[in-house]
Design an enzyme around this catalytic site. Structure first.
Site, mmCIF file in Angstrom:
data_model
loop_
_atom_site.group_PDB
_atom_site.id
_atom_site.type_symbol
_atom_site.label_atom_id
_atom_site.label_comp_id
_atom_site.label_asym_id
_atom_site.label_seq_id
_atom_site.Cartn_x
_atom_site.Cartn_y
_atom_site.Cartn_z
ATOM 1 N N TYR A 1 -16.407 12.689 24.260
ATOM 2 C CA TYR A 1 -15.467 12.038 25.190
ATOM 3 C C TYR A 1 -15.977 10.632 25.529
ATOM 4 O O TYR A 1 -15.227 9.660 25.498
ATOM 5 C CB TYR A 1 -15.330 12.877 26.469
ATOM 6 N N LYS B 1 -14.199 6.967 24.961
ATOM 7 C CA LYS B 1 -13.881 6.067 26.073
ATOM 8 C C LYS B 1 -14.627 4.734 25.943
ATOM 9 O O LYS B 1 -14.233 3.742 26.532
ATOM 10 C CB LYS B 1 -14.205 6.741 27.400
ATOM 11 N N ASN C 1 -2.746 4.627 28.061
ATOM 12 C CA ASN C 1 -3.166 5.584 29.091
ATOM 13 C C ASN C 1 -3.422 6.996 28.571
ATOM 14 O O ASN C 1 -4.238 7.728 29.121
ATOM 15 C CB ASN C 1 -2.056 5.607 30.164
ATOM 16 N N ASP D 1 2.194 10.166 18.904
ATOM 17 C CA ASP D 1 1.093 11.121 18.923
ATOM 18 C C ASP D 1 -0.199 10.393 18.589
ATOM 19 O O ASP D 1 -0.375 9.891 17.469
ATOM 20 C CB ASP D 1 1.358 12.244 17.897
HETATM 21 N N1 LIG Z 1 -8.066 12.147 35.714
HETATM 22 C C1 LIG Z 1 -9.252 11.568 35.774
HETATM 23 O O1 LIG Z 1 -10.082 11.887 36.619
HETATM 24 C C2 LIG Z 1 -9.614 10.494 34.780
HETATM 25 C C3 LIG Z 1 -10.882 9.891 34.903
HETATM 26 C C4 LIG Z 1 -11.234 8.911 33.986
HETATM 27 C C5 LIG Z 1 -10.344 8.529 32.999
HETATM 28 N N2 LIG Z 1 -9.122 9.129 32.905
HETATM 29 C C6 LIG Z 1 -8.229 8.717 31.813
HETATM 30 O O2 LIG Z 1 -6.939 8.478 32.321
HETATM 31 C C7 LIG Z 1 -5.984 8.701 31.275
HETATM 32 C C8 LIG Z 1 -4.827 9.520 31.815
HETATM 33 O O3 LIG Z 1 -5.329 10.807 32.111
HETATM 34 P P1 LIG Z 1 -4.729 11.770 33.213
HETATM 35 O O4 LIG Z 1 -5.838 12.061 34.145
HETATM 36 O O5 LIG Z 1 -3.445 11.284 33.730
HETATM 37 O O6 LIG Z 1 -4.531 13.083 32.305
HETATM 38 P P2 LIG Z 1 -3.272 14.031 32.031
HETATM 39 O O7 LIG Z 1 -2.604 14.389 33.302
HETATM 40 O O8 LIG Z 1 -3.805 15.128 31.180
HETATM 41 O O9 LIG Z 1 -2.312 13.099 31.165
HETATM 42 C C9 LIG Z 1 -2.685 12.728 29.870
HETATM 43 C C10 LIG Z 1 -1.483 12.224 29.121
HETATM 44 O O10 LIG Z 1 -1.903 11.942 27.782
HETATM 45 C C11 LIG Z 1 -1.002 12.592 26.893
HETATM 46 N N3 LIG Z 1 -1.624 12.935 25.628
HETATM 47 C C12 LIG Z 1 -2.665 13.744 25.379
HETATM 48 N N4 LIG Z 1 -2.875 13.856 24.070
HETATM 49 C C13 LIG Z 1 -1.933 13.095 23.457
HETATM 50 C C14 LIG Z 1 -1.615 12.818 22.112
HETATM 51 N N5 LIG Z 1 -2.268 13.390 21.105
HETATM 52 N N6 LIG Z 1 -0.588 11.980 21.864
HETATM 53 C C15 LIG Z 1 0.112 11.419 22.873
HETATM 54 N N7 LIG Z 1 -0.119 11.665 24.165
HETATM 55 C C16 LIG Z 1 -1.141 12.503 24.458
HETATM 56 C C17 LIG Z 1 -0.569 13.844 27.626
HETATM 57 O O11 LIG Z 1 0.603 14.367 27.022
HETATM 58 P P3 LIG Z 1 1.033 15.916 27.219
HETATM 59 O O12 LIG Z 1 1.528 16.012 28.619
HETATM 60 O O13 LIG Z 1 2.092 16.120 26.175
HETATM 61 O O14 LIG Z 1 -0.186 16.727 26.992
HETATM 62 C C18 LIG Z 1 -0.355 13.264 29.016
HETATM 63 O O15 LIG Z 1 0.873 12.591 29.055
HETATM 64 C C19 LIG Z 1 -6.735 9.362 30.125
HETATM 65 O O16 LIG Z 1 -6.976 8.395 29.114
HETATM 66 C C20 LIG Z 1 -8.037 9.797 30.763
HETATM 67 O O17 LIG Z 1 -9.106 9.831 29.840
HETATM 68 C C21 LIG Z 1 -8.731 10.099 33.790
#
Ligand SMILES: NC(=O)c1ccc[n+]([C@@H]2O[C@H](COP(=O)([O-])OP(=O)(O)OC[C@H]3O[C@@H](n4cnc5c(N)ncnc54)[C@H](OP(=O)(O)O)[C@@H]3O)[C@@H](O)[C@H]2O)c1
Length: 320
Positions: free
Chosen positions: A191, A195, A108, A81
């Site tokens: 945020y 980041k 990630n 977590d």
């Molecule tokens: N999607 C975009 O457009 C985008 C753009 C820029 C950067 N990013 C970055 O890419 C990364 C992955 O994001 P994503 O888009 O794949 O989002 P996502 O689908 O929401 O996945 C996020 C993951 O992080 C986990 N998580 C959240 N809070 C947590 C905690 N307290 N402890 C452990 N795990 C936790 C979630 O677990 P649960 O499933 O249990 O909630 C999920 O597995 C993030 O760091 C995000 O900031 C994404």
């Protein structure tokens, strides 16, 4: 930019990873899910570090189904977590008990644009995108260094950042103390700061610098912005502004799929080009493009990175 056509880099370009061990945080959905699946497809033993047992175990079964039994994918789960420094340290310790090498660490997991709230350690929850990964990474560093000293090693630490780090220009980051870190700035600035912190560009810079100072020159630390990707990350903004729910459908129109979005982190984690081009502490944008860092993230005098590191170390002493 690297002397090859970026369009050529695809999931099929991932080299054979047999014998390598990887960790992907938040691997149960979105970008992390694809990252776990594709590393496992190429033969790595992959640990999914996730906060929710049921979601993680269901995701592992789904990936195994997608890869098929003949590949015999090796995917393990450890609870982790981001909000708890103790949990991050414990996850690292559990991993170290089970494995004697760690080749790829993909930090990630993350949340975006959530309401202001303090986590169990008294740290603002978006800031935990940074502090949680700091705790995990630092606890794994001895093993990462041992792996780097093994023959034919290719050790990578990949931190998921975001172009959102630029929001920090609307609210100056300050890592002098927990109170400064926790200051209630606007949702998007918080945020952006998370980041910048790690993802987590300062963590990348600072790690690379400290590794070099300790004589380790063959671990590559990279920050990645994946693009605008259609994932569950939208949960944060929808929690903060439920009224925006109809707009979520519109954002899908200009988002890429998680498969496309995961390409840059998979490139950072596996491509031999990273070493060939000596891309230490590089920031990559999609797909697999080197991107210049804005001055805050470049942190030329090292002050932000140093403050961030010192604050995280102090928090670890108090809370982990
Ligand atoms: N999607 C975009 O457009 C985008 C753009 C820029 C950067 N990013 C970055 O890419 C990364 C992955 O994001 P994503 O888009 O794949 O989002 P996502 O689908 O929401 O996945 C996020 C993951 O992080 C986990 N998580 C959240 N809070 C947590 C905690 N307290 N402890 C452990 N795990 C936790 C979630 O677990 P649960 O499933 O249990 O909630 C999920 O597995 C993030 O760091 C995000 O900031 C994404």
């Amino acid at each position: 930019m690297f002397g090859c056509n970026r369009k050529q880099w695809a999931i099929s370009s991932i080299p054979n990873l047999s014998g390598r061990v990887a960790i992907v945080t938040g691997g149960n959905t979105g970008l992390g899910y694809i990252t776990v699946r594709e590393l496992a497809r190429k033969g790595a033993r992959v640990y999914m570090l996730s906060r929710t047992d049921t979601r993680a175990r269901a995701a592992i079964e789904k990936i195994k189904g997608e890869l098929g039994p003949e590949l015999k994918p090796e995917i393990e789960y450890i609870n982790f977590d981001l909000l708890s420094l103790k949990s991050a340290k414990k996850a690292a310790e559990t991993f170290i008990q089970r494995e004697n090498r760690l080749d790829i660490l993909v930090n990630n997991a993350g949340i975006m644009a959530t309401r202001y709230e303090l986590g169990p350690d008294g740290i603002e929850i978006q800031a935990c995108n940074g502090t949680g990964h700091f705790a995990l990474t630092v606890s794994l560093l001895p093993l990462l260094k041992e792996t780097a000293a093994m023959p034919d090693s290719h050790v990578r630490i990949v931190n998921l950042s975001s172009v959102g780090y630029l929001f920090t220009y609307f609210g100056k980051p300050d890592f002098s103390s927990l109170e400064d870190l926790n200051r209630n700035r606007s949702t998007w600035v918080r945020y952006g700061i998370s980041k910048l912190m790690v993802s987590n560009i300062l963590l990348t810079n600072e790690l690379q610098k400290r590794l070099a100072e300790s004589g380790t020159t063959n671990i590559y630390c990279l920050s990645v912005h994946p693009g605008v990707v259609d994932t569950e990350l939208i949960r944060g903004p929808l929690q903060s502004w439920p009224i925006l729910a109809p707009l979520a459908k519109i954002t899908k129109l200009f988002s890429v799929t998680p498969e496309q979005g995961a390409l840059t982190q998979l490139y950072a984690a596996t491509s031999p080009e990273i070493e060939e081009k000596d891309l230490k502490a590089a920031l990559l944008f999609p797909v697999a493009q080197l991107k210049a860092k804005a001055s805050l993230a470049e942190d030329k005098d090292g002050k932000l990175g140093n403050d961030f590191w010192a604050l995280c170390e102090a928090l670890m002493r108090q809370k982990a």
